[in-house]
Design a protein around this motif. Sequence first.
Motif, PDB file in Angstrom:
ATOM      1  N   MET A  77       0.846  -1.197   0.000  1.00 26.72           N
ATOM      2  CA  MET A  77       0.000   0.000   0.000  1.00 26.72           C
ATOM      3  C   MET A  77       0.884   1.250   0.000  1.00 26.72           C
ATOM      4  N   LEU A  78       0.829   2.005  -1.079  1.00 28.05           N
ATOM      5  CA  LEU A  78       1.670   3.197  -1.161  1.00 28.05           C
ATOM      6  C   LEU A  78       0.871   4.412  -1.596  1.00 28.05           C
ATOM      7  N   THR A  79       1.284   5.571  -1.095  1.00 30.87           N
ATOM      8  CA  THR A  79       0.741   6.819  -1.608  1.00 30.87           C
ATOM      9  C   THR A  79       1.662   7.260  -2.744  1.00 30.87           C
ATOM     10  N   HIS A  80       1.062   7.461  -3.904  1.00 27.63           N
ATOM     11  CA  HIS A  80       1.846   7.701  -5.121  1.00 27.63           C
ATOM     12  C   HIS A  80       2.682   8.964  -5.014  1.00 27.63           C
ATOM     13  N   VAL A  81       2.089  10.038  -4.486  1.00 26.47           N
ATOM     14  CA  VAL A  81       2.814  11.290  -4.280  1.00 26.47           C
ATOM     15  C   VAL A  81       2.829  11.584  -2.788  1.00 26.47           C
ATOM     16  N   ASN A  82       4.017  11.731  -2.238  1.00 25.47           N
ATOM     17  CA  ASN A  82       4.171  11.973  -0.811  1.00 25.47           C
ATOM     18  C   ASN A  82       3.562  13.322  -0.411  1.00 25.47           C
ATOM     19  N   TYR A  83       2.739  13.310   0.641  1.00 29.93           N
ATOM     20  CA  TYR A  83       1.999  14.531   0.998  1.00 29.93           C
ATOM     21  C   TYR A  83       2.901  15.614   1.583  1.00 29.93           C
TER      22      TYR A  83
ATOM     23  N   LEU B  88      -0.367  -7.939  -4.224  1.00 28.81           N
ATOM     24  CA  LEU B  88      -1.134  -6.918  -4.933  1.00 28.81           C
ATOM     25  C   LEU B  88      -0.558  -5.558  -4.568  1.00 28.81           C
ATOM     26  N   VAL B  89      -0.923  -4.545  -5.353  1.00 24.57           N
ATOM     27  CA  VAL B  89      -0.477  -3.194  -5.017  1.00 24.57           C
ATOM     28  C   VAL B  89      -1.674  -2.258  -5.012  1.00 24.57           C
ATOM     29  N   LEU B  90      -1.737  -1.460  -3.948  1.00 16.75           N
ATOM     30  CA  LEU B  90      -2.808  -0.475  -3.789  1.00 16.75           C
ATOM     31  C   LEU B  90      -2.177   0.918  -3.765  1.00 16.75           C
ATOM     32  N   TRP B  91      -2.614   1.763  -4.687  1.00 13.90           N
ATOM     33  CA  TRP B  91      -2.076   3.122  -4.772  1.00 13.90           C
ATOM     34  C   TRP B  91      -3.076   4.133  -4.229  1.00 13.90           C
ATOM     35  N   ASP B  92      -2.614   4.996  -3.324  1.00 12.44           N
ATOM     36  CA  ASP B  92      -3.419   6.137  -2.883  1.00 12.44           C
ATOM     37  C   ASP B  92      -3.040   7.316  -3.778  1.00 12.44           C
ATOM     38  N   LEU B  93      -4.024   7.803  -4.534  1.00 12.90           N
ATOM     39  CA  LEU B  93      -3.770   8.845  -5.539  1.00 12.90           C
ATOM     40  C   LEU B  93      -4.207  10.224  -5.071  1.00 12.90           C
TER      41      LEU B  93
END
Length: 405
Positions: free
Chosen positions: A163-169, A190-195
């Motif tokens: 689980m990753l956030t695509h762009v770091n906040y 699996l990969v989950l992207w926070d966009l």
Amino acid sequence: MIDRATLAARDAADPLAPFRDRFTLPEGVIYLDGNSLGALPRATPERVAQVVTQEWGTSLIRAWNAHGWIDLAQRVGEKIGRLIGAAPGSTIVADSTSINLFKLLGAALAARPGRHTILTETGNFPTDLYVADGLTRLLGRGHQVRAVDDPVVALDDDVAVLMLTHVNYRTGAMHDMASISRAAHAVGALVLWDLSHSVGAVPLALAADGADLAVGCGYKFLNGGPGAPAFLSVSPALQADLRLPITGWLGHAAPFDFAPDFRPAGGVAAAVVGTPPVLSLAALEVGVDLMLEAPMPALREKSLRLGESFLALMDALPGFVPITPRDTTRASQVAFRHPDGYAIMQALIARGVIGDFRAPDILRFGLAPLYLRHVEVWDAVAALRDIMRSGAWQDAAFQHRQAVT
Ligand SMILES: *Cc1c(COP(=O)(O)O)cnc(C)c1O
């Protein structure tokens, strides 16, 4: 060195310049927080008023069919799917980003039985970490969250989902979606992207880059309004056997049969769960439509230029340490550390330059290319220079930290 005239010339030649007038922005404000709460599209108040007074006010319950409310989550989701390069039929609008994380992490763990780990990175956005933690505690059975600095090297055969956030906040640094997704798949995860900080800000190609699952925000670069509903996306391969941990009546294959047993609607439609927030969805659709009008290559090009000017101008200001990449792994914001960051940001906001502060010492500036002008970068840094030179930030009024800024 860049001067103001150069930036004014860029504005004059900017193909996106006409979009500025499609937004309502207050006089005397330079808005550098569109990555946190997007600006108000001019068309939104009228559209929301129409939904309230005409659709709700006169059609009442008939509006679910007469005005297409029943399909709104799918319709707006499909439009967002185009923005993120997802396969058709894989994206819907529902709930908040936090709730959608719970739903999709639960589905990911169900799709990888025998694996127990949600792998993520240490600097991820807090809600992502909290939701993952709460889910694994609820499940028990040895499930765990592992947060590490470099998750790609930590991938192993116990990882169900990365689980990753695509762009770091904080920093605005962007992950390489394609290569990381490949690495996750290589170990069977699996990969989950926070966009949340990506959609509307950078080019996205979920299907081509091999993303399995994604969530994201409606109120940041999509300009959907405060608390706008979020979206989620599930790749076609995972839709056939999608086991969601929240099974609500509007995710049922036939909700109006009112059957006692849950039978999921086909594909991603099951993730709608409950009655969608129609008024908020109507506002979000205006923001999404506006974003679809703007060509992404032009948005990306302008956003990189805005960031480049900002970073270059800040190099001349002592005491600010940039934490944003200078290369094209930068998304659409810039951030700097300064030990007095909080007071300095308060002083800037008092001058009408609205960025934000992130603990412990980060000044963050969102660069929304749809409505920001190049000269505003110059003017914002000039205001900051003035505040530092005059010591205005030392005013007692700016020192006291409030809960919400
Ligand atoms: C903004 C943001 C959220 C917000 O979640 P909500 O449920 O809408 O409060 C989640 N994740 C990331 C990475 C964000 O940037």
